[in-house]
Design a protein around this motif. Structure first.
Motif, PDB file in Angstrom:
ATOM      1  N   LEU A  73       0.824  -1.211   0.000  1.00 12.47           N
ATOM      2  CA  LEU A  73       0.000   0.000   0.000  1.00 12.47           C
ATOM      3  C   LEU A  73       0.858   1.262   0.000  1.00 12.47           C
ATOM      4  N   GLU A  76       1.709   1.749  -3.588  1.00 11.36           N
ATOM      5  CA  GLU A  76       0.546   2.054  -4.407  1.00 11.36           C
ATOM      6  C   GLU A  76      -0.043   3.441  -4.105  1.00 11.36           C
ATOM      7  N   TYR A  77       0.063   3.877  -2.861  1.00 11.49           N
ATOM      8  CA  TYR A  77      -0.534   5.153  -2.462  1.00 11.49           C
ATOM      9  C   TYR A  77       0.510   6.256  -2.297  1.00 11.49           C
ATOM     10  N   SER A  78       1.695   6.031  -2.826  1.00  6.44           N
ATOM     11  CA  SER A  78       2.736   7.054  -2.776  1.00  6.44           C
ATOM     12  C   SER A  78       2.198   8.338  -3.405  1.00  6.44           C
ATOM     13  N   LYS A  80      -0.167  10.070  -1.986  1.00  2.00           N
ATOM     14  CA  LYS A  80      -1.478  10.303  -1.388  1.00  2.00           C
ATOM     15  C   LYS A  80      -1.471  10.037   0.118  1.00  2.00           C
ATOM     16  N   VAL A  81      -0.813   8.947   0.508  1.00  2.12           N
ATOM     17  CA  VAL A  81      -0.776   8.523   1.908  1.00  2.12           C
ATOM     18  C   VAL A  81       0.654   8.129   2.246  1.00  2.12           C
ATOM     19  N   GLU A 128      -7.271  -0.919   2.696  1.00  2.00           N
ATOM     20  CA  GLU A 128      -7.399   0.027   1.589  1.00  2.00           C
ATOM     21  C   GLU A 128      -8.779   0.690   1.577  1.00  2.00           C
ATOM     22  N   LEU A 131      -8.816   3.472   4.072  1.00  2.00           N
ATOM     23  CA  LEU A 131      -8.055   4.610   3.556  1.00  2.00           C
ATOM     24  C   LEU A 131      -8.874   5.406   2.543  1.00  2.00           C
ATOM     25  N   LYS A 132      -9.530   4.703   1.640  1.00  2.00           N
ATOM     26  CA  LYS A 132     -10.303   5.364   0.590  1.00  2.00           C
ATOM     27  C   LYS A 132     -11.408   6.221   1.185  1.00  2.00           C
ATOM     28  N   LEU A 135      -9.673   9.402   2.106  1.00  2.00           N
ATOM     29  CA  LEU A 135      -9.166  10.154   0.953  1.00  2.00           C
ATOM     30  C   LEU A 135     -10.301  10.816   0.187  1.00  2.00           C
TER      31      LEU A 135
END
Length: 142
Positions: A73, A76-78, A80-81, A128, A131-132, A135
């Motif tokens: 994660l 993948e979320y670099s 953003k998180v 995830e 997290l979404k 976000l």
């Protein structure tokens, strides 16, 4: 409004946009969990718009099960998180301040404030999904 006042407003807005772009670029370079400790925790939590902290210990089997998902994660979320890991055995002060009694526990911080808690070795998709939710609940940059 005079031309000078409009120009001042324009310059201020451009500076704000530049700052936001720099923040996004800095976040994009973080592709692995950051190491959190009792001494750097407050600074790091305040630094990132969205931070997921994994409270773990080396002896914890479920923590080791979650670790690969956290690593994936983070990539993948670099941008953003940011993901962080805090070893509760080595950093009891922070863990105690949040009342961490079972691990793995993950906490989501938004703009320096804890906004959600995930307890247990949940699958990557469940982490995830949490997290979404955060976000999609508004801008993380301001």
């Amino acid at each position: 409004m005079s031309d000078d006042e409009l120009e001042a407003i324009k310059q201020k807005k451009m500076a704000e946009l530049q700052k936001a772009a720099e923040a996004r670029a800095a976040l994009s370079s973080i592709t692995a969990p950051v190491h959190l400790t009792d001494s750097n925790f407050s600074t790091e939590v305040a630094r990132y718009p969205v931070l997921l902290v994994d409270f773990w210990a080396a002896w914890c089997g479920p923590c080791r099960m979650v670790a690969p998902s956290i690593d994936q994660l983070a990539k993948e979320y670099s941008g953003k998180v940011v993901f962080g890991k805090l070893n509760v055995d080595e950093n009891p002060r922070v863990a105690g301040s949040f009342g961490i009694q079972s691990i793995p526990t993950m906490m989501i911080f938004k703009n320096g404030k804890a906004v959600d808690v995930i307890i247990g070795a949940l699958p990557k998709g469940a982490i995830e999904a949490k997290l979404k939710q955060h976000l999609s609940s508004g801008s993380i940059y301001g």
